[in-house]
Design an enzyme around this catalytic site. Structure first.
Site, PDB file in Angstrom:
ATOM      1  N   CYS A 181      -5.319  -9.816  -0.821  1.00 40.48           N
ATOM      2  CA  CYS A 181      -4.267 -10.005  -1.820  1.00 40.48           C
ATOM      3  C   CYS A 181      -3.275 -11.063  -1.350  1.00 40.48           C
ATOM      4  CB  CYS A 181      -3.542  -8.690  -2.067  1.00 40.48           C
ATOM      5  SG  CYS A 181      -2.216  -8.856  -3.269  1.00 40.48           S
TER       6      CYS A 181
ATOM      7  N   CYS B 286       4.757  -7.694  -0.877  1.00 38.18           N
ATOM      8  CA  CYS B 286       4.732  -6.529  -1.771  1.00 38.18           C
ATOM      9  C   CYS B 286       4.557  -5.316  -0.854  1.00 38.18           C
ATOM     10  CB  CYS B 286       3.541  -6.662  -2.715  1.00 38.18           C
ATOM     11  SG  CYS B 286       3.017  -5.140  -3.459  1.00 38.18           S
TER      12      CYS B 286
ATOM     13  N   CYS C 255      -0.485  -1.427  -0.485  1.00 36.07           N
ATOM     14  CA  CYS C 255      -1.758  -1.769   0.178  1.00 36.07           C
ATOM     15  C   CYS C 255      -1.575  -2.333   1.586  1.00 36.07           C
ATOM     16  CB  CYS C 255      -2.546  -2.765  -0.663  1.00 36.07           C
ATOM     17  SG  CYS C 255      -2.747  -2.256  -2.368  1.00 36.07           S
TER      18      CYS C 255
ATOM     19  N   CYS D 208      -2.478  -8.183  -9.217  1.00 35.42           N
ATOM     20  CA  CYS D 208      -2.504  -6.945  -8.439  1.00 35.42           C
ATOM     21  C   CYS D 208      -3.918  -6.391  -8.579  1.00 35.42           C
ATOM     22  CB  CYS D 208      -1.484  -5.942  -8.982  1.00 35.42           C
ATOM     23  SG  CYS D 208      -1.652  -4.333  -8.191  1.00 35.42           S
TER      24      CYS D 208
ATOM     25  N   TYR E 124       0.649  25.477  -7.416  1.00 35.52           N
ATOM     26  CA  TYR E 124       1.069  24.069  -7.520  1.00 35.52           C
ATOM     27  C   TYR E 124       0.047  23.345  -8.405  1.00 35.52           C
ATOM     28  CZ  TYR E 124       3.527  25.316  -3.145  1.00 35.52           C
ATOM     29  OH  TYR E 124       4.280  25.911  -2.174  1.00 35.52           O
TER      30      TYR E 124
ATOM     31  N   CYS F 277      -1.819  16.771   0.798  1.00 38.39           N
ATOM     32  CA  CYS F 277      -1.636  15.314   0.898  1.00 38.39           C
ATOM     33  C   CYS F 277      -0.830  14.986   2.159  1.00 38.39           C
ATOM     34  CB  CYS F 277      -0.965  14.775  -0.349  1.00 38.39           C
ATOM     35  SG  CYS F 277       0.579  15.594  -0.744  1.00 38.39           S
TER      36      CYS F 277
END
Ligand code: SAH
Length: 481
Positions: A83, A89, A92, A190, A341, A438
């Site tokens: 990219c 940015c 990523c 993007c 959840y 996560c």
């Protein structure tokens, strides 16, 4: 060889710089580590094998934190980021590592957390499930429009030395710049979502510029054009929600032009946001075209996604993740399944065919509305969805009303489960717990507590977010005999 991110960081007086530091390993949260004089140094923006001069931002007795001021040598593991906005940015950030290496570090991260923090007997981890598509994997992307753009200082210097005109005010579309709150990084392409996402953003920018419509000024909170959210489904449906500072007489012209130019758009909404923040949760998106929502499909289950609905952002990997959660639940049609959840109910719905009953619990009322709608959409009649905090809802009376759980699937946010819930789960003693996480650090903490009654029987990391440091991990726990 100054890293562009750091060009924006103000130089501190008498800042400590460590020279020629070899980055040794990946640490966590996107940072790597090195050891200097017995002290652990956490460094952002590097990969193992780099040699850098580190500017320290924090220095404690046993550890310090900093960023690379200069790269002396690049790691042999590095690959060229694909990219053109890499480093400027904020997204990523792992593009400079080959995908196989990213997976390796994620796998190691899960392993390290579980053995260091969890300290319980563990089965061998299954190899992390990587993504087949490491680009264009997001089903939701939000761009910001702004009247100022961020120019990294080395680019600024270069433009100046070339005598080029420096244009950093006007109208731009992109992402928020890291550490700079009132400017955005202007994005060309993007790679996180398939076209026409970038083309839609550019068409909106062009329309506003041509018609002299003001882009939002983050500092003064003035301006018309604020954000666009593009959500795409594997069914081919495409929703865009344009967020505007105020109603503008001619805005329908923009909407009509977009619909004409991009026939792929199946529904177009706009939202007026007069607030100082970007959240649309307390706002009312207006449907301009189409049904105001899209349908996503996982296996043969359908999910309605509205502008405010939560849905896992990587559809293909979500399908794999849910598949594992369902397999680990070992359902045979006789069990009562709790989905804690539950968000919009997707895991429970995915596992519904082999459960006698599903009970979902979730804090956000809107998500529960969506869960109920999704259950109806899939003709699931044996489900109950309840709004509230899991620690308030999951008491003895609740389990008495809905039945003792045979299987609990729990998918808490990054903070992990509240200790009160863990205690309740120990008390209620369902034969199987499937823990989707996560954040392997809080998951490790929670399984250490569950160890009192549960043995970890399976561990399967899944990569939901290629080129980022985010990790998802599924565990099966069984009641010890
Ligand atoms: N299982 C879902 C969502 C997981 S994200 C899916 O796969 O799509 C975690 C969810 O936990 C979020 O929807 C969040 O709103 C919810 N949540 C956070 N804290 C909570 C709490 N204390 N009680 C109930 N739900 C909570």
């Amino acid at each position: 060889m100054q890293h562009p991110i750091f060009a924006a960081v103000k130089k501190q007086k008498r800042a400590i710089v460590l020279e020629d530091v070899l980055v040794q390993d990946y640490a966590a949260e996107g940072k790597c580590l090195a050891r200097v004089d017995g002290k652990v140094i956490f460094i952002e923006g590097t990969v193992p094998g780099d040699v850098v001069d580190v500017q320290l931002q924090k220095s404690k007795k046993d550890w310090a934190e900093g960023y690379p001021l200069r790269f002396k040598k690049y790691s042999a593991d590095r690959v060229l980021p694909f990219c053109s906005h890499f480093g400027i940015c904020g997204g990523c950030q792992w593009q400079s590592l080959p995908y196989e290496k990213q997976l390796l570090y994620k796998q190691k991260q899960v392993n390290d957390n579980l053995s260091r923090i969890g300290k319980v007997i563990l089965p061998e981890l299954f190899s992390i499930i990587g993504a087949d598509e490491t680009r264009h994997y997001r089903n939701k992307l939000e761009f910001t429009f702004c009247n100022k753009k961020f120019i990294p200082s080395d680019e600024f210097r270069k433009l100046k030395s070339e005598g080029a005109e420096i244009i950093n005010e006007g109208g731009f579309g992109g992402f928020h710049a890291k550490g700079v709150f009132d400017k955005i990084v202007e994005i060309d392409t993007c790679h996180l979502q398939h076209e026409p996402t970038n083309l839609i953003r550019k068409a909106i920018v062009a329309y506003a510029l041509e018609n002299n419509l003001p882009f939002y000024d983050i500092k003064s909170h003035q301006g018309w054009l604020r954000n666009v959210v593009v959500r795409s489904a594997t069914t081919g449906e495409l929703m865009i929600n344009i967020v505007l500072g105020y109603d503008e007489e001619n805005q329908t012209k923009l909407f009509d032009q977009l619909l004409k130019q991009f026939p792929q758009i199946t529904t177009l909404l706009y939202t007026i946001n007069k607030k100082f923040n970007d959240s649309i949760f307390d706002l009312n998106p207006q449907v301009y075209f189409g049904k105001g929502s899209i349908i996503e499909q996982l296996e043969d289950f359908q999910f309605k996604i509205s502008p405010k609905s939560f849905f896992q952002t990587n559809t293909k990997q979500a399908e794999k993740l849910y598949h594992i959660a369902r397999e680990y639940a070992e359902l045979d049609g006789t069990q009562t399944l709790y989905d804690l959840y539950c968000g919009t109910g997707s895991i429970g719905i995915f596992a519904s065919k082999n459960a006698k009953k599903i009970i979902g619990v979730e804090l956000i009322a809107q998500a529960i509305e969506d869960a109920k709608e999704n259950a109806a959409l899939n003709n699931i009649l044996h489900s109950v969805f309840v709004t509230g905090d899991v620690i308030d809802i999951c008491d003895d009376a609740f389990f008495e009303t809905h039945g003792r759980p045979d299987v609990v699937i729990t998918d808490p946010p990054r903070a992990g489960m509240h200790e009160k819930l863990v205690k309740k789960l120990l008390e209620i003693a369902a034969p199987i717990i499937v823990y989707v996480s996560c954040n392997p650090a809080t998951q490790a903490r929670d399984i250490a507590l569950l160890d009192e009654k549960y043995a970890v029987t399976k561990i399967q990391p899944v990569d939901m977010f290629p080129h980022t440091h985010h990790i998802e991990n599924v565990m099966q726990l069984k009641l010890k005999l």
